[in-house]
Design a protein around this motif. Structure first.
Motif, PDB file in Angstrom:
ATOM      1  N   ILE A 551       9.972  21.090 -74.865  1.00 23.47           N
ATOM      2  CA  ILE A 551       9.860  21.462 -73.458  1.00 23.47           C
ATOM      3  C   ILE A 551      10.062  22.973 -73.326  1.00 23.47           C
ATOM      4  CG2 ILE A 551      10.792  21.139 -71.139  1.00 23.47           C
ATOM      5  CD1 ILE A 551       9.423  18.675 -72.247  1.00 23.47           C
ATOM      6  N   TRP A 552       9.120  23.627 -72.632  1.00 22.73           N
ATOM      7  CA  TRP A 552       9.245  25.077 -72.454  1.00 22.73           C
ATOM      8  C   TRP A 552      10.316  25.362 -71.413  1.00 22.73           C
ATOM      9  CZ3 TRP A 552       9.036  28.566 -68.509  1.00 22.73           C
ATOM     10  CH2 TRP A 552       8.981  29.913 -68.879  1.00 22.73           C
ATOM     11  N   LYS A 553      11.199  26.310 -71.727  1.00 20.95           N
ATOM     12  CA  LYS A 553      12.240  26.708 -70.791  1.00 20.95           C
ATOM     13  C   LYS A 553      12.309  28.220 -70.730  1.00 20.95           C
ATOM     14  CE  LYS A 553      15.103  22.596 -71.595  1.00 20.95           C
ATOM     15  NZ  LYS A 553      16.437  22.073 -72.002  1.00 20.95           N
ATOM     16  N   ASN A 554      12.708  28.695 -69.565  1.00 18.69           N
ATOM     17  CA  ASN A 554      12.811  30.140 -69.417  1.00 18.69           C
ATOM     18  C   ASN A 554      14.176  30.620 -69.907  1.00 18.69           C
ATOM     19  OD1 ASN A 554      14.634  29.485 -67.421  1.00 18.69           O
ATOM     20  ND2 ASN A 554      13.400  30.256 -65.731  1.00 18.69           N
ATOM     21  N   GLU A 555      14.474  31.902 -69.664  1.00 20.10           N
ATOM     22  CA  GLU A 555      15.717  32.468 -70.189  1.00 20.10           C
ATOM     23  C   GLU A 555      16.955  31.881 -69.534  1.00 20.10           C
ATOM     24  OE1 GLU A 555      14.177  34.802 -66.789  1.00 20.10           O
ATOM     25  OE2 GLU A 555      13.358  34.110 -68.698  1.00 20.10           O
ATOM     26  N   GLU A 556      16.780  31.188 -68.388  1.00 23.47           N
ATOM     27  CA  GLU A 556      17.908  30.530 -67.735  1.00 23.47           C
ATOM     28  C   GLU A 556      17.960  29.045 -68.070  1.00 23.47           C
ATOM     29  OE1 GLU A 556      17.823  31.335 -63.594  1.00 23.47           O
ATOM     30  OE2 GLU A 556      18.475  33.418 -63.818  1.00 23.47           O
ATOM     31  N   ASP A 557      17.173  28.676 -69.092  1.00 22.70           N
ATOM     32  CA  ASP A 557      17.145  27.296 -69.568  1.00 22.70           C
ATOM     33  C   ASP A 557      16.579  26.337 -68.523  1.00 22.70           C
ATOM     34  OD1 ASP A 557      17.569  25.697 -71.827  1.00 22.70           O
ATOM     35  OD2 ASP A 557      19.360  24.809 -70.930  1.00 22.70           O
ATOM     36  N   LYS A 558      15.689  26.860 -67.690  1.00 22.84           N
ATOM     37  CA  LYS A 558      15.036  26.026 -66.682  1.00 22.84           C
ATOM     38  C   LYS A 558      13.648  25.627 -67.151  1.00 22.84           C
ATOM     39  CE  LYS A 558      17.391  27.795 -62.546  1.00 22.84           C
ATOM     40  NZ  LYS A 558      17.192  28.445 -61.213  1.00 22.84           N
ATOM     41  N   GLU A 559      13.266  24.396 -66.831  1.00 18.97           N
ATOM     42  CA  GLU A 559      11.940  23.903 -67.184  1.00 18.97           C
ATOM     43  C   GLU A 559      10.939  24.335 -66.116  1.00 18.97           C
ATOM     44  OE1 GLU A 559      12.545  19.741 -67.374  1.00 18.97           O
ATOM     45  OE2 GLU A 559      13.783  19.814 -69.192  1.00 18.97           O
ATOM     46  N   TRP A 560       9.671  24.239 -66.477  1.00 21.72           N
ATOM     47  CA  TRP A 560       8.615  24.619 -65.534  1.00 21.72           C
ATOM     48  C   TRP A 560       7.647  23.464 -65.339  1.00 21.72           C
ATOM     49  CZ3 TRP A 560       7.451  27.462 -61.695  1.00 21.72           C
ATOM     50  CH2 TRP A 560       6.128  27.635 -61.307  1.00 21.72           C
ATOM     51  N   LEU A 561       7.458  23.049 -64.094  1.00 23.58           N
ATOM     52  CA  LEU A 561       6.511  21.996 -63.748  1.00 23.58           C
ATOM     53  C   LEU A 561       5.302  22.640 -63.099  1.00 23.58           C
ATOM     54  CD1 LEU A 561       8.981  19.356 -62.244  1.00 23.58           C
ATOM     55  CD2 LEU A 561       8.251  19.648 -64.613  1.00 23.58           C
ATOM     56  N   GLN A 562       4.144  22.516 -63.736  1.00 24.78           N
ATOM     57  CA  GLN A 562       2.935  23.159 -63.237  1.00 24.78           C
ATOM     58  C   GLN A 562       2.259  22.293 -62.170  1.00 24.78           C
ATOM     59  OE1 GLN A 562       1.619  26.272 -63.961  1.00 24.78           O
ATOM     60  NE2 GLN A 562       0.389  25.704 -62.178  1.00 24.78           N
ATOM     61  N   VAL A 563       2.032  22.900 -61.008  1.00 23.09           N
ATOM     62  CA  VAL A 563       1.380  22.157 -59.923  1.00 23.09           C
ATOM     63  C   VAL A 563      -0.095  22.487 -59.878  1.00 23.09           C
ATOM     64  CG1 VAL A 563       3.498  22.158 -58.560  1.00 23.09           C
ATOM     65  CG2 VAL A 563       1.809  23.954 -58.204  1.00 23.09           C
ATOM     66  N   ASN A 564      -0.856  21.582 -59.284  1.00 18.04           N
ATOM     67  CA  ASN A 564      -2.289  21.761 -59.066  1.00 18.04           C
ATOM     68  C   ASN A 564      -2.548  22.026 -57.595  1.00 18.04           C
ATOM     69  OD1 ASN A 564      -3.043  21.268 -61.777  1.00 18.04           O
ATOM     70  ND2 ASN A 564      -2.951  19.047 -61.427  1.00 18.04           N
ATOM     71  N   ASP A 565      -3.749  22.431 -57.307  1.00 17.22           N
ATOM     72  CA  ASP A 565      -4.134  22.687 -55.925  1.00 17.22           C
ATOM     73  C   ASP A 565      -3.955  21.428 -55.085  1.00 17.22           C
ATOM     74  OD1 ASP A 565      -5.470  24.161 -53.750  1.00 17.22           O
ATOM     75  OD2 ASP A 565      -7.053  22.683 -54.072  1.00 17.22           O
ATOM     76  N   GLY A 853       8.488  23.808 -59.893  1.00 15.73           N
ATOM     77  CA  GLY A 853       7.386  24.617 -60.386  1.00 15.73           C
ATOM     78  C   GLY A 853       6.659  25.333 -59.299  1.00 15.73           C
ATOM     79  N   GLY A 854       7.195  25.383 -58.136  1.00 13.04           N
ATOM     80  CA  GLY A 854       6.527  26.130 -57.070  1.00 13.04           C
ATOM     81  C   GLY A 854       5.631  25.229 -56.267  1.00 13.04           C
ATOM     82  N   THR A 855       5.360  25.599 -55.065  1.00 13.68           N
ATOM     83  CA  THR A 855       4.447  24.838 -54.223  1.00 13.68           C
ATOM     84  C   THR A 855       3.066  25.427 -54.303  1.00 13.68           C
ATOM     85  OG1 THR A 855       5.015  26.217 -52.346  1.00 13.68           O
ATOM     86  CG2 THR A 855       6.277  24.207 -52.626  1.00 13.68           C
ATOM     87  N   ASP A 856       2.065  24.605 -54.202  1.00 17.41           N
ATOM     88  CA  ASP A 856       0.689  25.075 -54.324  1.00 17.41           C
ATOM     89  C   ASP A 856       0.297  25.883 -53.101  1.00 17.41           C
ATOM     90  OD1 ASP A 856      -2.121  24.981 -55.384  1.00 17.41           O
ATOM     91  OD2 ASP A 856      -2.368  24.034 -53.424  1.00 17.41           O
ATOM     92  N   SER A 857      -0.445  26.890 -53.359  1.00 15.20           N
ATOM     93  CA  SER A 857      -0.917  27.700 -52.253  1.00 15.20           C
ATOM     94  C   SER A 857      -2.360  28.074 -52.437  1.00 15.20           C
ATOM     95  CB  SER A 857      -0.068  28.970 -52.139  1.00 15.20           C
ATOM     96  OG  SER A 857      -0.131  29.687 -53.341  1.00 15.20           O
ATOM     97  N   GLY A 858      -3.026  27.448 -53.361  1.00 16.82           N
ATOM     98  CA  GLY A 858      -4.412  27.802 -53.628  1.00 16.82           C
ATOM     99  C   GLY A 858      -5.364  27.062 -52.736  1.00 16.82           C
ATOM    100  N   GLY A 859      -6.631  27.328 -52.992  1.00 18.25           N
ATOM    101  CA  GLY A 859      -7.666  26.671 -52.217  1.00 18.25           C
ATOM    102  C   GLY A 859      -8.232  25.512 -53.006  1.00 18.25           C
ATOM    103  N   THR A 860      -9.391  25.054 -52.625  1.00 14.29           N
ATOM    104  CA  THR A 860      -9.997  23.911 -53.295  1.00 14.29           C
ATOM    105  C   THR A 860     -10.451  24.238 -54.695  1.00 14.29           C
ATOM    106  OG1 THR A 860     -12.149  24.525 -52.405  1.00 14.29           O
ATOM    107  CG2 THR A 860     -10.837  22.993 -51.121  1.00 14.29           C
ATOM    108  N   ASP A 861     -10.411  25.494 -55.053  1.00 13.95           N
ATOM    109  CA  ASP A 861     -10.805  25.869 -56.409  1.00 13.95           C
ATOM    110  C   ASP A 861      -9.623  25.862 -57.368  1.00 13.95           C
ATOM    111  OD1 ASP A 861      -9.684  27.940 -54.981  1.00 13.95           O
ATOM    112  OD2 ASP A 861     -10.576  29.460 -56.240  1.00 13.95           O
ATOM    113  N   GLY A 862      -8.521  25.344 -56.972  1.00 14.88           N
ATOM    114  CA  GLY A 862      -7.392  25.246 -57.890  1.00 14.88           C
ATOM    115  C   GLY A 862      -6.722  26.563 -58.114  1.00 14.88           C
ATOM    116  N   GLY A 863      -6.199  27.121 -57.082  1.00 11.95           N
ATOM    117  CA  GLY A 863      -5.606  28.458 -57.174  1.00 11.95           C
ATOM    118  C   GLY A 863      -4.353  28.473 -58.017  1.00 11.95           C
ATOM    119  N   VAL A 864      -3.935  29.666 -58.297  1.00  4.51           N
ATOM    120  CA  VAL A 864      -2.705  29.851 -59.060  1.00  4.51           C
ATOM    121  C   VAL A 864      -1.543  29.323 -58.245  1.00  4.51           C
ATOM    122  CG1 VAL A 864      -1.197  31.540 -60.108  1.00  4.51           C
ATOM    123  CG2 VAL A 864      -3.658  31.874 -60.184  1.00  4.51           C
ATOM    124  N   THR A 865      -0.645  28.682 -58.923  1.00  3.29           N
ATOM    125  CA  THR A 865       0.530  28.192 -58.225  1.00  3.29           C
ATOM    126  C   THR A 865       1.372  29.356 -57.769  1.00  3.29           C
ATOM    127  OG1 THR A 865       1.749  28.094 -60.264  1.00  3.29           O
ATOM    128  CG2 THR A 865       0.579  26.114 -59.619  1.00  3.29           C
TER     129      THR A 865
END
Length: 893
Positions: A551-565, A853-865
């Motif tokens: 599981i990938w973790k950042n320097e604070e030992d937090k995991e990242w959940l990738q969201v989709n559009d 992992g952040g809330t989605d803010s992209g458009g229908t083209d699958g924007g960056v989270t």
């Protein structure tokens, strides 16, 4: 001669016979004394001096023989008229042996030294050394005197002329004649505020009123640098800088010119008063914005006369003298956009201005109370006023200048002097069509009066590149170059979002994914080339893993959940596997983020740079979201990078100038260099996948009737920018849209959200950018034959392909019953899912987590989270719209 041959007896001890017998003992080749040298006491052998005085005669044969032997041994000595034991020559007594110098005759330069032996012969005497030194320095004095006499004092009025530069469209027709309109008005010293004089003296030459006008150390450094082949340094004193400014007819950096400057500086210092020199310097110096002289500078920056400048404004103008390109608060688009951006220039100018004010106080030129009033940069006016540079022309001229300054031997100073004919790649028709397409969409949808909160500060940018050559055919830099000063086709800081995903796919097809069973070092070599049919998880809030399953973790030992559009999952549950073609078509973030981790973000970065992006425009590779476009290349660079795919992997640097000529002939001619960024198999497969996006994906609004089109949409964090980048075999074009406050007084511009802009819920690449792209390309390609993309060859292996479960054989005696279809997760050779795990090729992952992992803010083209913070998934360097990555070492063009 034989000694048996008798001669008449000779007086005084043997006479001629004895002399001959002695002569016979001389070595071969030695010359005997003539007959006339014997017969009297005054001509006897054995002279001890070269003066020819009276000599003691020999007493007999034995003494004569000894004299002859001494003469033979003398061959090992150097000839010396006064050396004892040598015979008298025909010139009289003291002639010595062989070719000895006659008495009274001396060499002008006694070297090698006579009368010395061995190494001493080669050591020059003090007389010789002194003479040479006197001659050398005497020659220098003579040359300096001639040089001093030949130079004259410069006349600023005569050097206040410069020629225009003429820019041409790609068809050879004239675009604009500009660049040489020298703006200068000479003023007397009484019209220059004392604060300006003191600011220059404090910052540049505090000993101005007491020095001789030249700086020997500075001159030595300049000559030393030139001798090493490096760049020369500018004049070290105000007098030298004044002379340099005045010699506009010759700005070459050579040793001869440097010495010419020295002679002129000496003459100026001896014949002009310090006040005259100061006035000449301030009237000849270049302050930027085409302004030569303090009066023109005061008008260019503050729209006032020089005499009305306050100490803060004077300190600022003194800062511009160090290099206006990097101290103009509005930025300098002709140079690399990062080093000379508005923000960077403002920071530099403020620091230099404050330093100047502090020195003025330290040297007693300004009191502390007055200095305290000027702690911020003074407000300046618009840098452009030439009506000929309005519309898109100003952006085009800046782009061409940037290309020349950063890619040829033509300098900014050369361009200011003018005299060039510059033939650009810009297609007049295409530039107009791109501008019209932007204005059409803008006029129909953007209404700041109706929607002031969402439709203000909306910006568009675009660029069009020929894949076969790299020539930039058109750009859209903004509404008007005399009103909006940032070229939106160049570096703006707008992130590219999902338009970055093709580089992830190209990296996977080029290098392949790493084997999770191997160690890091071995996995770099043991890779599996990826097919577009490979399967990856399209699950929303996918827990991202490293290539080895950790599981990938950042320097604070937090995991990242990738969201989709739209917080949507793609693929068939429970593992939501989706092939890469479908993932690109729907712009699925989770699949490409995980693909990037399996390939290695270093390889993704390398692929993007091979395609043509600049390294300084790319975000850090420490976070998984690098794969979904947190970088901010320019529109020109994105069009050029996609052109690499259009050209089947052949990369050609975007360029804007075909050739430059002057009165002396050709100055520069562009030569296209082609690099193989990708194999044709890789590039053509990427193109085939991007065709799916336009045919039946997020980019359907970019379809062109009867033509093959490939492209990709992109939307970014907070809906702050939107892109569409697409191409046909003949033309690659990128369109960007964003919002930021363009107020020049705002130090830290921030990109604004576009929710509600244009009356739409949110802006995405498939909306206005794709619409502009379609309208422009439809006109730009009109009249050109339709070309198809090459048919791609199969490539790579299907990664993560499920292993099918055998279906049981049904016998006649068995009761036929339906066989359950295995789910993708059941068919994988992985642990059985539990209540808290979903297992697949990349290992088991938790279905929940503390980090959304952040809330989605992209458009229908699958924007960056949503861009993660530095402690979540973002780039710790703060690369969030502040990168550069322009075309030419930072500046596009």
């Amino acid at each position: 001669m034989s000694e048996h041959r008798r001669k008449p007896p000779q007086p005084q001890g043997g006479g001629r016979a004895a002399a001959r017998r002695g002569q016979s003992s001389l070595p071969t080749g030695r010359r005997a004394a003539p007959r006339g040298a014997t017969g009297s006491p005054s001509d006897a052998y054995g002279s001890d001096s070269g003066s020819g005085g009276e000599e003691r005669p020999y007493g007999g044969r034995a003494e004569a023989r000894r004299a002859a032997q001494r003469s033979g041994a003398g061959r090992r000595r150097a000839a010396d008229p006064g050396h004892g034991g040598r015979r008298a020559g025909p010139g009289g007594p003291g002639r010595g042996r062989g070719r000895a110098v006659p008495p009274g005759r001396k060499r002008i330069i006694d070297y090698p030294r006579a009368g010395k032996y061995g190494w001493q012969r080669w050591v020059p005497s003090w007389k010789l050394v002194s003479g040479l030194c006197i001659g050398f320095f005497g020659s220098l004095v003579a040359v300096a005197g001639i040089g001093y006499a030949m130079v004259g004092i410069p006349d600023i009025q005569k050097t206040a002329e410069a020629q225009n530069n003429v820019f041409y469209w790609s068809d050879g027709s004239e675009m604009v004649s500009t660049g040489g309109e020298t703006n200068r008005q000479i003023v007397n010293l009484s019209q220059i505020p004392e604060a300006m004089r003191n600011a220059v003296i404090s910052q540049e030459n505090k000993t101005f009123y007491t020095d001789s006008g030249i700086d020997p150390k500075g001159i030595g450094r300049a000559v030393f640098n030139m001798a090493r082949g490096g760049e020369t340094q500018g004049g070290s004193t105000i007098t030298q800088q004044y002379v340099k400014n005045a010699m506009l007819n010759d700005q070459s950096q050579t040793i001869s010119r440097k010495f010419q400057e020295i002679f002129v500086s000496i003459k100026v210092g001896s014949q002009l008063s310090k006040d005259e020199i100061m006035a000449g310097y301030l009237n000849s110096a270049y302050y930027g914005r085409g302004a030569y002289g303090i009066q023109a500078a005061a008008r260019a920056y503050f729209n006032k006369d020089a005499i009305d400048l306050n100490p803060g404004q004077c300190a600022f103008l003194a800062a511009t003298l160090k290099g206006a390109t990097y101290y103009d608060p509005a930025g300098s688009p002709s140079i690399d956009s990062v080093g000379a951006s508005a923000e960077a220039n403002q920071k530099r100018a403020k620091a230099q201005m404050q330093d100047t004010l502090d020195k003025m106080v330290a040297y007693g030129h300004l009191d502390a109370a007055t200095r305290a009033k000027y702690t911020e940069l003074p407000k300046t006016q618009s840098p452009r006023s030439n009506a000929a540079l309005s519309g898109q022309v100003g952006y085009l001229v800046d782009l061409a200048k940037a290309y020349l300054v950063n890619n040829t031997k033509i300098t900014q100073s050369n361009l200011e002097q003018g005299g060039y004919s510059i033939y650009t790649t810009f297609d007049k028709k295409k530039v107009k069509e791109l501008e019209d397409s932007v204005k059409k969409v803008q006029k129909a949808n953007i209404d700041p009066k109706k929607r002031p909160k969402t439709d203000t500060h909306v910006q568009f940018g675009g660029a069009s590149v020929d894949p076969k050559t790299g020539a930039i055919k058109a750009i859209y830099g903004g509404e008007d170059a005399t009103k909006h000063f940032t070229n939106n086709a160049d570096v703006t800081g707008a992130q590219v979002g999902s338009t970055f995903k093709p580089f992830v796919l190209a990296a996977a097809m080029t290098w392949g994914v790493r084997d999770p069973e191997l160690g890091a070092a071995q996995a770099q070599d043991e890779r599996t080339q990826v097919s577009p049919k490979s399967l990856f998880s399209g699950k929303n809030k996918l827990k991202i893993k490293d290539y080895n399953g950790d599981i990938w973790k950042n320097e604070e030992d937090k995991e990242w959940l990738q969201v989709n559009d739209g917080d949507e999952s793609y693929g068939t549950p429970p593992d939501y596997q989706i092939d890469l073609r479908e993932a690109m078509r729907e712009s699925v973030n989770s699949a490409f983020v995980q693909l990037g981790m399996d390939v290695g973000l270093d390889k993704v970065k390398e692929a993007s740079m091979n395609a043509g992006l600049k390294e300084d425009s790319l975000a850090g590779t420490n976070y998984p979201t690098f794969s979904v476009g947190t970088s901010d290349p320019s529109a020109i660079r994105m069009a050029g990078a996609y052109a690499t795919f259009a050209a089947s992997g052949k990369q050609r640097e975007p360029f804007s100038v075909l050739k430059v000529t002057s009165k002396d002939g050709a100055v520069y001619t562009h030569e296209t260099a082609t690099n193989e960024a990708f194999t044709s198999d890789v590039a053509d497969n990427v193109t085939d996948v991007l065709k799916t996006v336009v045919e039946d994906g997020t980019g359907t609004s970019a379809q062109l009737e009867g033509r093959d089109v490939a492209g990709k949409t992109g939307t970014t964090d907070g809906n702050k920018s939107a892109w569409f980048v697409g191409y046909t075999p003949q033309l690659s074009t990128s369109i960007t849209m964003f919002r930021y406050d363009d107020d020049e007084s705002q130090k830290n511009r921030e990109f604004l959200k576009m929710f509600g802009t244009g009356g739409q819920e949110k802006i995405h690449g498939a909306s206005f950018p794709a619409e502009i792209w379609h309208d422009y390309m439809e006109e730009a390609l009109k009249g050109l034959p339709s070309e198809d993309f090459p048919t791609p060859k199969p490539i790579g292996k299907i990664v993560n392909e499920p292993t099918p479960t055998p279906t049981p054989t049904i016998t006649e005696t068995q009761e036929e019953s339906p066989t359950p279809t295995p789910t993708p997760s059941e068919s994988l050779t992985s642990p059985t899912p539990t209540e808290t795990e979903t297992c697949g090729f990349f290992g088991c992952e938790e279905t929940g987590g503390t980090d959304s992992g952040g809330t989605d803010s992209g458009g229908t083209d699958g924007g960056v989270t949503s861009s993660p913070t530095a402690t979540e998934t973002g780039d710790e360097s703060g690369n969030n719209g502040n990168g550069n990555g322009g075309l030419f070492g930072g500046s596009s063009g």
